[in-house]
Scaffold this motif. Structure first.
Motif, short mmCIF file in Angstrom:
data_model
loop_
_atom_site.label_atom_id
_atom_site.label_comp_id
_atom_site.label_asym_id
_atom_site.label_seq_id
_atom_site.Cartn_x
_atom_site.Cartn_y
_atom_site.Cartn_z
N LEU A 153 34.91 -35.09 0.89
CA LEU A 153 33.87 -34.19 0.73
C LEU A 153 34.63 -32.98 -0.22
O LEU A 153 35.77 -32.32 0.15
CB LEU A 153 33.76 -33.50 2.14
CG LEU A 153 32.62 -32.13 2.24
CD1 LEU A 153 31.44 -32.34 1.58
CD2 LEU A 153 32.64 -31.65 3.76
N ILE A 154 33.61 -32.41 -1.07
CA ILE A 154 34.09 -31.29 -2.01
C ILE A 154 32.97 -30.27 -1.89
O ILE A 154 31.79 -30.67 -1.80
CB ILE A 154 34.00 -31.77 -3.60
CG1 ILE A 154 34.88 -33.19 -3.67
CG2 ILE A 154 34.35 -30.74 -4.41
CD1 ILE A 154 34.89 -33.69 -5.10
N LYS A 155 33.58 -29.14 -1.83
CA LYS A 155 32.71 -27.94 -1.72
C LYS A 155 32.88 -26.79 -2.71
O LYS A 155 33.99 -26.64 -2.98
CB LYS A 155 32.55 -27.27 -0.47
CG LYS A 155 32.01 -28.04 0.96
CD LYS A 155 32.01 -27.45 2.11
CE LYS A 155 31.42 -28.39 3.14
NZ LYS A 155 31.40 -27.47 4.46
N GLY A 156 31.84 -26.22 -3.36
CA GLY A 156 32.22 -25.25 -4.21
C GLY A 156 30.85 -24.36 -4.59
O GLY A 156 29.90 -24.34 -3.68
N THR A 157 30.95 -23.83 -5.70
CA THR A 157 29.86 -22.79 -6.00
C THR A 157 29.63 -22.81 -7.56
O THR A 157 30.73 -22.87 -8.30
CB THR A 157 30.09 -21.57 -5.46
OG1 THR A 157 29.17 -20.59 -5.91
CG2 THR A 157 31.61 -20.92 -6.21
N ILE A 158 28.49 -22.60 -8.10
CA ILE A 158 28.05 -22.51 -9.48
C ILE A 158 27.59 -20.98 -9.54
O ILE A 158 27.06 -20.64 -8.40
CB ILE A 158 26.66 -23.27 -9.68
CG1 ILE A 158 27.24 -24.62 -9.58
CG2 ILE A 158 26.24 -23.16 -11.09
CD1 ILE A 158 26.22 -25.90 -9.62
N ARG A 159 27.75 -20.51 -10.74
CA ARG A 159 27.70 -19.21 -10.76
C ARG A 159 27.15 -18.97 -12.17
O ARG A 159 27.69 -19.34 -13.03
CB ARG A 159 28.33 -18.04 -10.35
CG ARG A 159 28.62 -18.17 -8.95
CD ARG A 159 30.10 -17.27 -8.53
NE ARG A 159 30.41 -17.17 -7.09
CZ ARG A 159 29.84 -16.55 -6.15
NH1 ARG A 159 29.45 -15.44 -6.62
NH2 ARG A 159 30.46 -16.89 -4.96
N GLY A 160 25.95 -18.31 -12.56
CA GLY A 160 25.44 -18.02 -13.96
C GLY A 160 24.99 -16.75 -14.04
O GLY A 160 24.14 -16.37 -13.06
N LEU A 161 24.90 -16.19 -15.34
CA LEU A 161 24.33 -14.82 -15.36
C LEU A 161 22.64 -15.06 -15.68
O LEU A 161 22.01 -13.93 -15.67
CB LEU A 161 24.66 -14.18 -16.64
CG LEU A 161 26.38 -13.65 -16.16
CD1 LEU A 161 26.89 -13.08 -17.47
CD2 LEU A 161 26.50 -12.96 -15.18
N THR A 162 22.34 -16.17 -15.86
CA THR A 162 20.68 -16.38 -16.10
C THR A 162 20.43 -17.49 -15.37
O THR A 162 21.40 -18.78 -14.98
CB THR A 162 20.31 -16.70 -17.35
OG1 THR A 162 21.06 -17.94 -18.14
CG2 THR A 162 20.78 -15.45 -18.45
N GLN A 163 19.23 -17.74 -14.85
CA GLN A 163 18.72 -19.13 -14.14
C GLN A 163 18.98 -20.27 -15.29
O GLN A 163 19.10 -21.32 -14.58
CB GLN A 163 17.47 -18.61 -13.34
CG GLN A 163 16.90 -19.98 -12.75
CD GLN A 163 17.84 -20.14 -11.31
OE1 GLN A 163 18.38 -19.04 -11.07
NE2 GLN A 163 17.62 -21.15 -10.84
N GLU A 164 18.60 -20.02 -16.44
CA GLU A 164 18.95 -21.13 -17.26
C GLU A 164 20.25 -21.45 -17.28
O GLU A 164 20.28 -22.97 -17.18
CB GLU A 164 18.30 -20.57 -18.66
CG GLU A 164 18.55 -21.88 -19.62
CD GLU A 164 18.10 -21.23 -21.24
OE1 GLU A 164 17.78 -21.95 -22.03
OE2 GLU A 164 18.21 -20.02 -21.52
N MET A 165 21.20 -21.01 -17.23
CA MET A 165 22.39 -21.36 -17.25
C MET A 165 22.88 -22.05 -16.05
O MET A 165 23.70 -23.12 -15.93
CB MET A 165 23.43 -19.85 -17.47
CG MET A 165 24.91 -20.29 -17.08
SD MET A 165 25.44 -21.69 -18.39
CE MET A 165 25.11 -20.56 -20.01
N ILE A 166 22.52 -21.42 -14.82
CA ILE A 166 22.77 -22.08 -13.64
C ILE A 166 22.27 -23.44 -13.45
O ILE A 166 22.94 -24.68 -12.94
CB ILE A 166 21.85 -21.27 -12.33
CG1 ILE A 166 22.85 -20.12 -12.24
CG2 ILE A 166 21.96 -22.08 -10.96
CD1 ILE A 166 22.17 -19.00 -11.05
N GLU A 167 20.78 -23.68 -14.05
CA GLU A 167 20.27 -24.89 -13.97
C GLU A 167 20.81 -26.02 -14.98
O GLU A 167 21.04 -27.01 -14.69
CB GLU A 167 18.63 -24.84 -14.43
CG GLU A 167 17.90 -24.08 -13.30
CD GLU A 167 16.50 -23.77 -13.49
OE1 GLU A 167 16.21 -24.25 -14.87
OE2 GLU A 167 15.63 -23.20 -12.66
#
Length: 383
Positions: free
Chosen positions: A249-263
């Motif tokens: 099991l791997i857990k983490g987080t994505i962060r971006g300054l725009t929704q486009e970047m996150i997607e």
């Protein structure tokens, strides 16, 4: 209006009763007990059956052309307090380590002012549960709370900042906070004896390959001038040294300054998981949960006016800030309503979410004065 001593008493009382997301019953009751001591002539309340710890208070304007919303988060964190304060948390293992107690005190001070000095426009105060988790802003919006006379034409909110001087106001055009996505990756293979690896399918090896490939997303797929983050903070696999792990099991987080970047990061991670699964003959289940934690993107027009006011206000120290990779669910509401989020400096050497976080209470009155001054001027502007 609330005096400085009253504000300190309120802040210390709130600090002692921190509650986790969607459990803020004592906090809401305390807020109501304070607000009901204000002048009630212009006030109207709304509670939400499906979101029982939320509270909305409407202040009727004398010549309204709009409704201005002010959002204040009320939940705390699962942190054991180590401040040594005489008014430390009485709820063991829970603490206002993000300063929402200070947020609430400032909001009460602003509300108290306009309960006495009737505003020109209608004001809507949203005391929001579940900012730290469970995306309370999104829950309220999806319940249809912001409709009719309870619908704001624009929304404002603050977050305290230990890196800014006490009482300073910080803000910037564009994105203030990043959007975030929770990442959970479940890897399924086949366990076996360490001496016979050919009879097993090792998920520690598979997980390691996935993590290393995923680290190329930001370094090779993200425009370096725009910024994005993919961090894995948890990896669980295996139980003993001589057994090959069949699960991980791997857990983490994505962060971006725009929704486009996150997607973009989300999509690349999906592709990599599919490729690694095929390469290692594994089953990989990727779960992505963004919920209401969209980037906090300030409205250009409203934020320019906000910054111009704060720069020129004689008793305000304004500091232009840069975007932060911390997350905030106010981003969801700003995706639905134009508005501005800003920082309030609290001058602490400890970071947000620290068990020793001790914001300077001197920021409370300065914050109230800056916000009430801005709202008065904002209400004089025709559009």
């Amino acid at each position: 209006m609330l005096a400085k001593n009253d504000l300190s008493e309120i802040y210390q009382a709130l600090h002692q009763i921190p509650e986790l997301a969607l459990q803020e019953f004592k906090t809401k009751d305390y807020l109501l007990s304070i607000i009901k001591n204000f002048n009630q002539k212009f006030l109207e309340y709304r509670e939400i059956k499906e979101l029982p710890t939320a509270l909305l208070v409407r202040v009727k304007g004398f010549a309204p052309k709009r409704t201005i919303g002010y959002r204040c988060d009320i939940d705390a964190l699962p942190v054991k307090e180590q401040t040594g304060l005489s008014f430390a948390s009485k709820n063991n293992g829970v603490m206002h380590a993000c300063g929402h107690d200070l947020h609430m005190t400032v909001a009460l001070g602003v509300l108290a002012y306009f309960a006495t000095e009737q505003p020109k426009d209608n004001l809507l105060f949203f005391f929001q549960p579940a900012e730290e988790s469970e995306n309370g802003g999104k829950l309220a919006y999806e319940l249809g709370v912001f409709s009719g006379k309870w619908r704001p034409d624009e929304f404002y909110g603050l977050h305290d900042n230990p890196d800014l001087p006490t009482g300073a106001i910080g803000c910037n055009l564009g994105t203030l906070f990043a959007g975030t996505t929770e990442v959970d990756i479940y890897l399924h293979g086949k366990s076996g004896h360490a001496a016979f690896p050919q009879n097993a399918n090792d998920m520690i090896v598979c997980a390691s390959a996935l993590i290393m490939q995923a680290q190329t997303i930001v370094s090779r797929n993200v425009d370096p001038t725009k910024g994005g983050v993919l961090t894995f903070g948890e990896l669980k696999a295996g139980s003993i040294r001589n057994v090959i792990a069949g699960e991980a099991l791997i857990k983490g987080t994505i962060r971006g300054l725009t929704q486009e970047m996150i997607e973009l990061i989300q999509q690349r991670l999906k592709t990599i998981c599919a490729g690694v699964a095929q390469t290692y003959d594994a089953t990989i289940d990727l779960k992505l949960n963004q919920g209401g934690y969209l980037p906090v993107e300030n409205n250009d027009k409203l934020t320019k006016f906000f910054i111009e006011y704060m720069k020129n206000a004689p008793d305000v120290e304004f500091i232009e800030t840069t975007p932060a990779m911390t997350g905030e669910d106010f981003g969801y509401l700003l995706a639905k309503f134009p508005g501005t989020m800003f920082w309030l400096g609290v001058n602490d050497t400890h970071s947000l979410h620290s068990e020793c976080f001790t914001p300077d209470q001197g920021a409370i009155l300065k914050g109230i004065n800056a916000i009430t001054g801005f709202l008065v001027v904002r209400m004089k502007k025709e559009v």
